[in-house]
Design an enzyme around this catalytic site. Structure first.
Site, PDB file in Angstrom:
ATOM      1  N   GLN A 147      -6.503 -14.357  -2.035  1.00 46.55           N
ATOM      2  CA  GLN A 147      -5.738 -15.335  -1.129  1.00 46.55           C
ATOM      3  C   GLN A 147      -5.048 -16.295  -1.733  1.00 46.55           C
ATOM      4  OE1 GLN A 147      -5.602 -14.890   2.337  1.00 46.55           O
ATOM      5  NE2 GLN A 147      -7.095 -13.353   2.681  1.00 46.55           N
ATOM      6  N   THR A 195      -9.856  -4.986  -2.516  1.00 45.91           N
ATOM      7  CA  THR A 195     -11.272  -5.099  -2.140  1.00 45.91           C
ATOM      8  C   THR A 195     -11.969  -3.977  -3.542  1.00 45.91           C
ATOM      9  OG1 THR A 195     -11.416  -4.789   0.005  1.00 45.91           O
ATOM     10  CG2 THR A 195     -12.912  -3.298  -0.733  1.00 45.91           C
ATOM     11  N   CYS A 229     -10.833  -7.655   8.491  1.00 44.50           N
ATOM     12  CA  CYS A 229     -11.650  -6.114   8.366  1.00 44.50           C
ATOM     13  C   CYS A 229     -12.819  -6.237   9.238  1.00 44.50           C
ATOM     14  CB  CYS A 229     -12.370  -6.231   6.813  1.00 44.50           C
ATOM     15  SG  CYS A 229     -12.320  -7.681   6.180  1.00 44.50           S
ATOM     16  N   THR A 256      -3.244   8.993  -9.886  1.00 42.56           N
ATOM     17  CA  THR A 256      -1.971   8.608  -9.894  1.00 42.56           C
ATOM     18  C   THR A 256      -1.529   7.432  -9.466  1.00 42.56           C
ATOM     19  OG1 THR A 256      -1.646  10.965  -9.764  1.00 42.56           O
ATOM     20  CG2 THR A 256       0.324   9.385  -9.436  1.00 42.56           C
TER      21      THR A 256
END
Lengths: 397, 364
Positions: free
Chosen positions: B164, B69, B304, B223
């Protein structure tokens, strides 16, 4: 000349403000959620998903408990940098009202400074306040800055280079009184000092996993619910985390963050005493051989594990080169690859020459008294000009 | 539990587990210059090189993110400036949510209408096109190389969500001709919490969406999630394609069709692990719950949006009408077995018979 100490078996890690070792207990807690229970926590239609969802919600409560918040006030992110970006840009972009001023402090983490500075392009007015020579923000300086109506104030709770602790409760109260939102970066504070975000009336706060012996790649953002703080997300997608942060939640990393928070909370008081003892031991030993060593930042309000030391007669890079098996730093990790002097030290009033002779030392959970003794002796020898033994081997590694 | 929801997340591959555990032993921050930092940096850069080689591109043009995402969002953030945005109708929400985007229609199999795209690009303003390589619900593979050729002919950028596809079919940046590609660790058998944006040479100088610290050559602050990245690279190095799953998928599909299912998108080239099965008249959530109670984990769409009982925008865009709310996604993980499929076949038949019997009185 001081004689070099015997070398330890492995590098001595004293850079715990850059990152910490993932606690083996955290690794153990995470592993089953990587391997057997790998369901996507958003797949609530089957049991593999719902068990991951349940463990994420348990984690939310655990993280909330550490910082004095309600579970519903926490949004999981990829780390404190993302949390700081969402908090600052999100609050500004959502509000977008007549208040355009965003106030922060010169010694904040790079990601806060850049987020605030970036907002200038969107019509906001960034203000960077100076700090006193001890690294603390003068409340009167904040009050003066807030005479202009201000949208958001961002002050970190604990500085990542000098470890000083700002009085967040007092600063938040000043911001609230002026009608501004108050954000604090607690990446270096969480798990080290007691926090009460609800009581302190903080609106937004950023948490990191890997600074508290948890995994890298996970953090959280505290978003006050009463009264509710509204943010515009940094990016959109599946609408997870109530639309504030899209993307599959990394359930195992979140379990790791949760376990790290649980351990930090359980061991905080005892660990603070131990770290203070180790820090004082290191400072005493260094002062015995290098009397003119100077500590930067307030010693009175400082987290136990941090020292920031200016050496009289050797540069930090020389010291580090002479003791390659001692992991210390010249400043913040993100910028430590650059030779530029620390802007934090500059903000304290240090000259570039003084800053160049300064080391950040971060003592942590896995630091032993033997590590401290080695560090003290090795630094003393290096300061006197002698490379520690075994340099050749480490230099080649 | 028989897990057939790989498109939500793949089970962790043992190679990824081993690489992560090794990386967790290294304490350093990859931005630190001391020995511990350099050890961490080596793991990070080895992972970058290994992934870049896998996807046919220079290592320096690969930007690590927290996942697919964020990689999609970073691509759109960086490439859309001054450009119109066109997204395929069946894109993931991470792409579809781009504000002000125009929607490119798809045919009944979910394949993007490149004739329309060509017409839109002809004499149009500068454009960013977003077209996924393989769909998360149907497995439909888009003609991305052709779309890229069109885009390049008209000076448009092409961003490809290959979340995917990566690890299931061959994905090479230069061969596809895309300007950027988003990939995700946990969709190819790595751990969650890591992803990457692959950039073509002409678009490497992009500004960050998450600012601060200057990591990833200034393109992504923070990081990097080191153990997850090590696991990501290890998983990608063993996840080459999913063709071995085709016979299993076909068997599952045939069993469902025999029990009354219609395959959505079956006429297109598809990922070998995915089938989208509509059972006319039976709500998708009822099917999924019945299968879950029978020990089979599948889903009614993207993870989601799971939990929301809404019709799939993917199937609706394919013109499937009411079937859009009556389809489940079956996606085989890399370690699926024939006994998993046998269990699914039995459970599907039982579910279909029971739920369709419940419809019968009202139909009569």
């Amino acid at each position: 000349m001081t004689s070099p100490p015997p070398r330890p078996n492995r590098p001595v890690y004293l850079d715990n403000q850059a990152t910490t070792r993932c606690d083996p207990r955290v690794v153990t807690a995470m592993l089953p959620w990587f391997t057997e229970h790998y369901g996507n926590p958003h797949s609530v239609e089957h049991v593999m998903g719902t068990e991951a969802e349940a463990v994420v919600e348990d984690a939310r409560a655990q993280v909330a408990a550490l910082v004095g918040a309600d579970a519903k006030e926490l949004v999981f992110t990829s780390g404190a940098t993302e949390s700081n970006n969402i908090a600052i840009k999100g609050a500004a972009r959502f509000a977008g009202n007549e208040r355009r001023r965003i106030v922060t402090v010169a010694t904040e983490h790079k990601c806060v400074l850049e987020s605030v500075a970036d907002l200038a392009e969107e019509g906001f007015e960034p203000v960077f306040l100076p700090v006193r020579p001890d690294g603390l923000l003068d409340p009167n300086v904040l009050r003066a800055a807030l005479e202009v109506p201000t949208l958001l104030v961002s002050v970190m709770a604990v500085n990542n280079e000098i470890g000083v602790v700002q009085d967040i409760a007092a600063l938040a109260a000043i911001a609230k009184q002026a009608g501004a939102l108050f954000h604090t970066d607690i990446a270096q504070a969480a798990g080290k000092i007691p926090l009460d975000l609800t009581g302190w009336k903080v609106d937004l706060a950023s948490i990191s996993g890997h600074k508290i012996y948890g995994p890298k790649g996970v953090g959280a953002l505290y978003v006050r619910r009463r009264p509710r703080v509204r943010l515009k997300p940094l990016f959109s997608g599946g609408g997870q985390e109530r639309g504030l942060r899209s993307g599959t939640l990394p359930a195992p990393l979140i379990v790791g963050l949760s376990e790290a928070c649980r351990l930090a909370q359980a061991e905080m008081a005892e660990e603070a005493t131990r770290l203070t003892g180790l820090r004082d031991r290191l400072l005493d030993r260094l002062r015995a051989t290098i009397p003119d060593i100077a500590v930067n930042g307030s010693m009175a309000v400082r987290i136990p594990g941090n020292l920031n030391l200016t050496f009289p007669a050797a540069t930090a890079t020389d010291l580090m080169a002479r003791v390659p098996d001692l992991c210390v730093s010249t400043g913040s990790a993100c910028s430590s690859a650059t030779i530029e002097p620390s802007y934090v030290l500059r903000a304290l009033g240090l000259s570039d020459d003084t800053a160049a002779r300064t080391l950040r030392i971060g003592i942590g959970r896995f630091t032993s008294p033997a590590d401290i003794d080695y560090a003290a002796a090795a630094l003393a020898a290096a300061h006197a000009g002698a490379p520690a033994p075994g340099v050749e081997r480490f230099a080649q590694a | 539990m028989v897990y057939l929801d790989a498109n939500a997340t793949e089970p962790l591959r043992p190679e990824a587990r081993a690489a992560m555990l090794a990386a967790m032993e290294v304490t350093g921050n990859p931005s630190s210059v001391h020995a511990a930092g350099r050890a961490a940096r080596r793991i990070l850069e080895n992972a970058r090189e290994s992934l870049a080689a896998r996807f046919g591109m220079p290592a320096q043009d690969l930007v690590f993110t927290s996942g697919g995402t964020e990689a999609d969002a970073l691509a759109i953030h960086a490439l859309r400036a001054g450009r119109r945005v066109i997204v395929g109708a069946t894109e993931h929400d991470a792409v579809r949510s781009a504000p002000g985007a125009f929607t490119l229609p798809v045919d009944r199999n979910g394949v993007a209408d490149l004739g329309t795209l060509a017409a839109w690009l002809l004499d149009g303003p500068p454009t960013l096109v977003c077209l996924m390589l393989a769909n998360n619900e149907t497995g439909t593979i888009q003609p991305v190389a052709e779309a890229a050729e069109l885009c390049r002919r008209h000076g448009a950028f092409l961003h490809v969500d290959a979340v995917q596809a990566a690890g299931r079919i061959v994905v090479r940046l230069a061969a596809l001709g895309a300007h950027s590609i988003a990939i995700s660790s946990h969709k190819l058998g790595g751990p969650p919490g890591a992803g990457a944006l692959l950039l073509a040479p002409e678009v490497t100088a992009i500004g960050p969406m998450i600012a601060g610290g200057g990591q990833e050559r200034g393109r992504r602050g923070g990081t990097p999630p080191l153990p997850a990245i090590a696991g990501f690279a290890a998983a990608a190095s063993v996840a080459s394609n999913a063709v071995h799953l085709a016979p299993l998928r076909d068997a599952a599909e045939a069993a469902a069709v025999a029990a009354g299912a219609i395959v959505c998108g079956g006429g297109a080239a598809r990922l070998a692990n995915t089938t989208c099965l509509a059972l006319p008249g039976v709500r998708a959530d009822a099917q999924v719950i019945a299968l879950d109670l029978d020990g089979i984990a599948v889903s009614a769409g993207a993870a989601c949006s799971s939990g929301k009982v809404t019709a799939s925008h993917v199937l609706a865009a394919m013109g499937l009408g009411p079937l859009a709310g009556q389809a489940i996604r079956v996606s085989l993980p890399w370690n699926a077995t024939s006994s998993d499929v046998a269990a699914f076949a039995v459970a599907y038949r039982r579910m279909a018979d029971r739920l369709r019997a419940a419809l019968a009185p009202r139909a009569a």
